[in-house]
Design a protein around this motif. Sequence first.
Motif, PDB file in Angstrom:
ATOM      1  N   ASN A  60      31.154  38.611  93.728  1.00 51.14           N
ATOM      2  CA  ASN A  60      29.723  38.207  93.260  1.00 51.14           C
ATOM      3  C   ASN A  60      29.329  37.126  93.801  1.00 51.14           C
ATOM      4  O   ASN A  60      30.021  36.141  94.096  1.00 51.14           O
ATOM      5  CB  ASN A  60      29.790  38.145  91.875  1.00 51.14           C
TER       6      ASN A  60
ATOM      7  N   ARG B  97      20.764  35.413  91.180  1.00 57.77           N
ATOM      8  CA  ARG B  97      21.379  36.277  91.964  1.00 57.77           C
ATOM      9  C   ARG B  97      20.271  37.044  92.650  1.00 57.77           C
ATOM     10  O   ARG B  97      20.544  37.403  94.079  1.00 57.77           O
ATOM     11  CB  ARG B  97      22.638  36.927  91.257  1.00 57.77           C
TER      12      ARG B  97
ATOM     13  N   LYS C 229      29.667  33.689  82.972  1.00 61.53           N
ATOM     14  CA  LYS C 229      28.572  32.508  83.166  1.00 61.53           C
ATOM     15  C   LYS C 229      27.153  33.269  82.717  1.00 61.53           C
ATOM     16  O   LYS C 229      26.439  32.478  82.125  1.00 61.53           O
ATOM     17  CB  LYS C 229      28.527  32.284  84.585  1.00 61.53           C
TER      18      LYS C 229
ATOM     19  N   THR D 126      31.688  35.747  86.614  1.00 55.40           N
ATOM     20  CA  THR D 126      30.094  35.512  86.500  1.00 55.40           C
ATOM     21  C   THR D 126      29.767  36.204  85.331  1.00 55.40           C
ATOM     22  O   THR D 126      28.880  35.824  84.549  1.00 55.40           O
ATOM     23  CB  THR D 126      29.491  36.279  87.631  1.00 55.40           C
TER      24      THR D 126
ATOM     25  N   VAL E  73      27.234  27.669  91.215  1.00 58.32           N
ATOM     26  CA  VAL E  73      27.493  28.537  89.993  1.00 58.32           C
ATOM     27  C   VAL E  73      26.586  28.517  89.157  1.00 58.32           C
ATOM     28  O   VAL E  73      26.334  27.347  88.309  1.00 58.32           O
ATOM     29  CB  VAL E  73      28.647  28.522  89.535  1.00 58.32           C
ATOM     30  N   ARG E  74      25.752  29.575  88.649  1.00 61.07           N
ATOM     31  CA  ARG E  74      24.680  29.458  87.675  1.00 61.07           C
ATOM     32  C   ARG E  74      24.819  30.566  86.744  1.00 61.07           C
ATOM     33  O   ARG E  74      25.285  31.705  87.456  1.00 61.07           O
ATOM     34  CB  ARG E  74      23.559  29.161  88.318  1.00 61.07           C
TER      35      ARG E  74
ATOM     36  N   GLN F 229      30.861  27.904  82.217  1.00 61.35           N
ATOM     37  CA  GLN F 229      30.070  27.266  83.273  1.00 61.35           C
ATOM     38  C   GLN F 229      30.663  25.952  83.680  1.00 61.35           C
ATOM     39  O   GLN F 229      30.838  25.686  84.929  1.00 61.35           O
ATOM     40  CB  GLN F 229      28.752  27.350  83.077  1.00 61.35           C
TER      41      GLN F 229
ATOM     42  N   GLU G 240      26.996  34.065  94.338  1.00 64.73           N
ATOM     43  CA  GLU G 240      26.313  33.011  93.602  1.00 64.73           C
ATOM     44  C   GLU G 240      25.130  32.574  94.288  1.00 64.73           C
ATOM     45  O   GLU G 240      24.892  32.529  95.611  1.00 64.73           O
ATOM     46  CB  GLU G 240      27.202  32.080  92.917  1.00 64.73           C
TER      47      GLU G 240
ATOM     48  N   SER H  67      32.474  34.733  94.225  1.00 60.89           N
ATOM     49  CA  SER H  67      33.273  34.866  93.218  1.00 60.89           C
ATOM     50  C   SER H  67      34.153  36.142  92.938  1.00 60.89           C
ATOM     51  O   SER H  67      33.727  37.116  92.769  1.00 60.89           O
ATOM     52  CB  SER H  67      32.975  34.242  92.010  1.00 60.89           C
TER      53      SER H  67
ATOM     54  N   ASN I 103      33.809  41.270  87.741  1.00 59.78           N
ATOM     55  CA  ASN I 103      32.949  39.997  87.444  1.00 59.78           C
ATOM     56  C   ASN I 103      33.220  39.158  86.440  1.00 59.78           C
ATOM     57  O   ASN I 103      32.327  38.641  85.869  1.00 59.78           O
ATOM     58  CB  ASN I 103      31.600  40.112  87.660  1.00 59.78           C
TER      59      ASN I 103
END
Lengths: 352, 192
Positions: free
Chosen positions: A212, A226, A159, A156, A219-220, A169, A214, A337, A153
């Motif tokens: 993953n 999550r 991120k 993420t 996307v955060r 991000q 989101e 993602s 990941n």
Amino acid sequence: MTDQDDTHFVSNEDLLGRYVLGALDDVERARLDGHLATCPACAQTVHQERLIAAGVKRLGRDELRRSLRTRLVPPQRDLRWPRILAAAGLIATLTGIGIYYLRFNGVPSVPEIAERPPAPVHGNESPSLPQPALAPSADQFRQEPMRSAPGSNALTDAKTKSSEAPSSQRSITDAETRSPSEAVRVTQAPVHKELARKLTEETPAAFWAEGNVEGPEGVRGGAAERRSFSGSRSDLPVLKREQSVNQAAAAKDASTQPPPQFVLRQASSGALPVLRQKALKAAAQMTVQTKVERKGEVTTMTLFLDSLLDEGALRGARVQTLGDDSLVVTLGQKRISYKLPPGTTAQVQTKK
Amino acid sequence: MSATPLFASSDARVLDGIREGNEGALVELYRDNRKAVTALVMRNGGLVDDADDILQEALVSLWERVRTGKFTYSARLSTFVYATAKNIWLRRLARARREVPSQGRTDDPPGDEPSPLERMMEEEESQIVRRALEHLGEPCKKLLLLYYWEELPMEEISVRMGFANADTVKSKKYQCKKVLERLLRNALPRHD
């Protein structure tokens, strides 16, 4: 060995230890086996000795592995820092030359420039590759030394460490509004690049990846979002049959070569192989076990979902590539993602 | 033929390093074998993290065998590492499927494999002991590691730890175990 020695041999520390470690010859061992069969007290002592031996071996292995992991990390980071310093030195030198040139060739000094109104920000400017990515990736690696490449990941991870690499991000959101050719490479640690390079050389035709999931807002960063989303795993409608949708990649104004194809399939997570089911259950956050298969120009991704999607949702899925090794699949409100080996993905334009 | 001495000397160098306790030898083996083991694991339903884990386990197994004198050099080290990694991975797969590994694919002779319940109980109990060991003092921990992990004879332990003789080591070992048993007394079930 006399019978006297056999009786309660466990009082002999060395003999007890050698028995448990299997260091006795067959004759001696057989004799002690005979004694244990008739002496519950000694059998209990032997059992405890075995547990101690097993626990100590486990300790030894754990310490060796910890030490090994520590040794495996520094060389890659060590290579990184000299490069950073060299690059910083070069930038500083060029900046100095530039300032010197501007200063002494009639260009306003900095205070004069500061008095002017700021120049407008151009929306199409590509964020530069985030230099701090090299630094946070060192921290990333320290925290998760072996997490990388398929299923991993990095997307993420970058991120969640938003304070260290904020541009990562930005890059994903920006990619949605720009054409794939302008997509910004997602922040990734050099160690991931190295692994990805190695994987490219031998990436099998089929492999597993973990996507993953989101949050619905897109996307955060942050595991909290999550987790909050994971509570709605069953909110998708359940279908009775498996569906597959062919998401052919290409706009009509694409190159003359037939564009690479990306096929998205879904299957029930109940059909996952046992190991992948275990991985799914063990995952700390919401993941989608995905099988990626490549055949010629066609890449097929089979998403193993708890609840199958309806035809409309799957057909409306969007697949976006970021760089040449990251992928985001948007299914309605859900985004998944992936980080895949370079070369697996391609510039994909999905039909709306 | 001219390649053989080079191959033999590099493996010999690694083995010497392991015998001397040089973990750099393992690092070298790790880097040399990572590609092949990663490909093996990924072809068989695993991820890169699984491959790293498996490879480390294989290297630790090699370390144990060499250090306890149980390793016989009969093929290239990379062959041994790959075969061990493959065995470990296949055992994990088989355990996950609740199958007995097919004959000839494990290091354990047929019939010696404990049942899943026995394995689970052993795992839990050894994990409890493992945690208790963390609370022992360093001298005790070191002594027990030299005895049970490295399987050194008492005489050699006495030299390494600066004890008078093997009898002193026996006595210290007994004392360390008593401390450990006190820590474990209420934690472990009685074996009948």
